[in-house]
Write an enzyme that holds these catalytic residues in place. Structure first.
Site, mmCIF file in Angstrom:
data_model
loop_
_atom_site.group_PDB
_atom_site.id
_atom_site.type_symbol
_atom_site.label_atom_id
_atom_site.label_comp_id
_atom_site.label_asym_id
_atom_site.label_seq_id
_atom_site.Cartn_x
_atom_site.Cartn_y
_atom_site.Cartn_z
ATOM 1 C CG ASP A 414 -1.826 1.103 1.238
ATOM 2 O OD1 ASP A 414 -2.589 1.368 0.427
ATOM 3 O OD2 ASP A 414 -1.772 1.850 2.479
ATOM 4 C CG ASP A 612 -1.458 2.239 6.522
ATOM 5 O OD1 ASP A 612 -2.123 2.023 6.109
ATOM 6 O OD2 ASP A 612 -1.046 3.452 7.001
#
Lengths: 727, 125
Positions: A414, A612
């Site tokens: 990501d 995250d």
């Protein structure tokens, strides 16, 4: 109402609890009077707190008991081995009463029957207890094999010395009391060493538990008090001085300091903490003093969660072991069948003395088989590997995750918060005649009044450059455009090209700079002072300092590295170029991240996803291996296979390294155990005899068996030397 | 010659006996009782093996097995329910509850970490 017994952890009804105790933090309920009295003796808290100590003590007790048995059995073995074959030893072979076939030797052997009986009964007691317990549930294990083997050797020898006349040939009436004594001594020694080595496999967990502070300095009614950990409650104000351990999780209220969080996150550089920042229990305060409000105590702290997760993972099974489990259900009965078949073949087709050879083959087959080596191969490596991961701030949830790491082809990162810091910072200032510092000073002064994340970045950027800022007047935010205010009597406008045009500002000449900055993935903002274009300030989400080197390492591991982001392709490409990513998945909506992972899987790839936050949860779940980064929170831990407590991509490299090292170790162990058993059993049965004339001695078989499982545990312990590679 | 016949016959009988003893049909088992908490509960003693080693429960209701290990042998220090992804450390002399979610009918094994000690959870319709 439900309650949890603080000693044994059992869930009980408050009404039916056998005993209760009152504490400041509330009433405690116990399932039994023994739990209540243990609580009175030692206090309680998280049951895990003291478990390793007890285990360690139990392990030491077990080791001492086994070593006593070993010394006794080994002491008896020496004369028994010497006088079972006196003709082999110079000095004994000429003693008349020890001559072969003499009455003296027969009576000596009869004496050995009595001498080795306590070895059989006491030294080998654990084998018979294990044999009987297993037999009750119609199963068998290593104890069954050793128990039957040493008893068969003793029984045959006793028949030979008590009724030698029933054997057709005198040679048959030999004794194997040495087998009983030596095999017991060696196997018991092997068990003792194994207990000791196994104790070391849980060292990482013990270290984690040892991190827990014992007391906390709490401020109550304005008075500082040192209280035991279990009396710290949520909401307590806790004082921490330099060099002290932070006792529980919380939020800093007053003060600032640098905190060494390496024991939890694996990050070696101390983290700066100011008011509003979170602190983690068990980390060490370095420089300053501060007060914080406790938010999580007891079994809810990050450390307690980590310990619980590591314990669960260490008890989990890698898929590879499920195959071993299926085999081991057939293994021990299979060995018994092989032993009987060997006996029958030797008796019917073997050379004379047939009964003696048949007994040796039977006993040797039973003794050489080592189901323990197969059984220990995976769990010991997993225990060490997962513990080692935890020491480096990597929480591996199960054996499945380890095995997946081994066959990864691609890794999806990501962008925001994983590759980049996740919040914008000031990157460029372009100025005309006013100069860079003045443009930035005026822009930052306006932005002081704004709460936009970009505004914070500009103000922070100016402060970092040591620029003093004045208060703006008549501040106005224009949604979707920018902001304007008066600074020291000058009209300052800050925003996009649209705002400049609306205010009649000609940005000619600056547009090319703005275009170039946007192409590099940055967000440019024009600055106009008193109606004239003065310059540009640009912000961007910056790349974490070790992202580039970590991605290079991942590629060295043979992984295809992809970046996934909701940003436009141009911004994504700029970041991708900077960090060296192979593949860009740009303009992906949060809900479509899982779909992109699925598309990679459809290409036949085994995919890891690194994210995250909670919005990455579906993609983390879709991936073959989900890695949550920069978190110690419950939700992220639940959604992922691996949790990295630190925010650095270095952790991903270490997670893959430790997983692969662990699985390599598992393969070595399984290979060793498999080769040992498949080669050892036919040799013990006498397969080499027809060609080479070799029949393995039961004494050698016992030594091989005792040390095969020890080898497995020792190999697993080699993993303790694993070090995370600096990237 | 007679001794060869006797050894062969006894050997074959033992082989058959071993096969039947370990792999023959099994009956019985301990039927877990439903407690007021809604869990089907059973106590399991860990001492060289699991007693009872077969626990029968009904499908669709959660199960709580309380293990008590009464030996110091390291072999049995952990119980693993591979099908449920659950495991528990069994400190000597302590009652350790293991809670399992409602399961579909079938037979689920539980073992020690090395797979030497074995028990079965039989889930009936």
């Amino acid at each position: 109402m439900k309650a949890t017994d603080p000693v044994c952890g059992m869930e009980i009804d408050e009404e039916t609890a056998v005993a209760t105790r009152s504490r400041d933090a509330g009433d405690l309920y116990f399932c039994s009077s023994s739990c209540a009295s243990r609580f009175d003796e030692k206090g309680a808290g998280c049951p895990a707190d003291e478990a390793p100590d007890r285990e360690e003590e139990a392990g030491r007790g077990e080791y001492r008991a086994l070593m006593r048995k070993f010394r006794f059995s080994a002491g008896i073995s020496v004369p028994v081995v010497l006088l079972s074959y006196p003709w082999l030893f110079p000095g004994l072979r000429d003693v008349p009463w020890l001559a072969r076939g003499s009455d003296g030797l027969l009576w000596t052997w009869r004496g050995f029957g009595v001498l080795t009986l306590p070895v059989l009964i006491w030294g080998g007691s654990q084998f018979y207890r294990g044999l009987w317990a297993a037999a009750k549930s119609r199963s068998a294990n290593m104890h069954t094999l050793i128990g039957v083997g040493i008893a068969a050797a003793w029984a045959y020898s006793t028949v030979a010395v008590m009724w030698p006349g029933i054997f057709p040939e005198a040679d048959l009436a030999e004794v194997y009391y040495d087998v009983t004594a030596v095999v017991t001594a060696l196997v018991v020694l092997g068990l003792a060493l194994e207990v000791k080595a196994k104790g070391r496999t849980s060292e990482a967990l013990r270290k984690l538990i040892g991190l827990q502070a014992k007391t906390a300095r709490v401020v109550r009614d304005g008075v500082e008090l040192d209280v035991p950990m279990e009396e710290v409650a949520v909401g307590d104000l806790v004082l921490v001085r330099p060099g002290e351990k932070i006792p529980v999780d919380g939020t800093v209220i007053v003060g600032a300091s640098a905190v060494d969080e390496s024991m939890i996150t694996g990050e070696s550089i101390p983290a700066e903490k100011v008011a509003g920042d979170e602190v983690i229990g068990a980390t060490i305060n370095k420089t300053g003093s501060f007060r914080f409000r406790a938010t999580k105590v007891g079994k809810d702290t990050a450390l307690a969660n980590i310990i619980r997760m590591v314990q669960d993972a260490q008890g989990s099974k890698a898929p590879i072991q499920r195959t071993v489990d299926r085999v081991s259900g057939y293994f021990v009965p299979g060995v018994m069948i092989l032993g009987i078949l060997a006996f029958m073949v030797w008796y019917n087709f073997g050379p004379a003395p047939v009964a003696a050879y048949a007994v040796i083959a039977f006993v040797t087959v039973l003794i050489i088989a080592c189901p323990c080596a197969l059984g220990l191969a995976t769990p010991t490596s997993l225990t060490v590997g997962i513990g080692k991961g935890a020491q480096n701030g990597i929480l591996i949830r199960s054996g499945d995750a380890l095995q997946t790491a081994e066959r990864l082809d691609a890794i999806v990162l990501d962008k925001t918060g994983t590759i980049t810091v996740g919040k914008p910072s000031l990157t460029d200032v372009v100025a005309r005649e006013l100069g860079n510092e003045e443009v930035l000073r005026l822009a930052a002064a306006v932005e002081r009044a704004s709460e936009h994340p970009l505004a914070e970045a500009i103000v922070q950027g100016a402060r970092d450059r040591g620029i003093a800022l004045t208060e703006p007047e008549d501040f106005q935010a224009i949604p979707g455009r920018g902001v304007e205010a008066t600074v020291e009597g000058r009209q300052v406008v800050l925003g996009n090209l649209k705002l400049m045009r609306e205010r009649g500002v000609h940005a000619d000449g600056l547009e090319a700079d703005a275009e170039a900055l946007a192409a590099a993935g940055k967000t440019p903002m024009y600055v106009a002072v008193d109606g004239r274009a003065a310059g540009i300030v640009a912000c961007a989400d910056t790349v974490k300092e070790d992202s580039r080197s970590a991605i290079a390492r991942l590629k060295e591991h043979g992984l295809e590295v992809a970046m996934i982001t909701g940003d436009n392709r141009r911004t994504a490409e700029a970041i991708a170029r900077e960090v060296g990513v192979d593949r860009i998945l740009a303009e992906v909506l949060p809900q479509d991240k899982a779909h992109e992972v699925r598309k990679l899987q459809l290409e036949g790839k085994t995919v890891a996803m690194v994210g995250d936050g909670i919005n990455d949860a579906p993609a983390l779940a879709q991936a073959d291996m989900g890695i949550a980064i920069g978190t110690g929170t419950d939700v992220a831990m639940e959604a992922s296979d691996v949790t990295l407590i630190s925010g650095s991509l270095r952790g991903v490299v270490t997670a893959i390294d430790v997983s692969r090292a662990t699985m390599r170790n598992v393969h070595q162990n399984l290979f060793g155990a498999f080769v040992y058993n498949t080669a050892g059993l036919p040799i013990a049965a006498g397969l080499l005899y027809p060609v080479f004339g070799i029949l393995l001695s039961p004494l050698l078989a016992a030594a091989a068996m005792a040390f095969s499982s020890l080898t497995v545990v020792s190999n697993a312990n080699r993993l303790r030397r694993f070090r995370a590679v600096e990237v | 010659m007679l001794d060869n016949v006797i050894v062969t016959l006894v050997g074959l009988a033992l082989l058959g006996g071993i096969a039947w003893f370990f792999w023959g049909p099994r009956r019985g088992g301990f039927r877990a009782a439903v407690a007021s908490s809604g869990y089907q509960e059973a106590m399991v003693l860990v001492k060289g093996g699991y007693a009872p080693d077969t626990i029968i429960v009904r499908a669709g209701k959660p199960v709580r097995l309380s293990f008590r290990r009464e030996e110091s042998s390291a072999c049995s220090e952990m119980v693993v329910f591979g099908d449920f992804g659950k495991s528990a450390k069994l400190p000597e002399g302590e009652l350790v509850p293991v809670e399992l979610p409602p399961a579909k009918p079938g037979t689920y094994e539980f073992t020690c970490q090395m797979g030497m000690l074995r028990g079965r959870l039989v889930v009936e319709v």
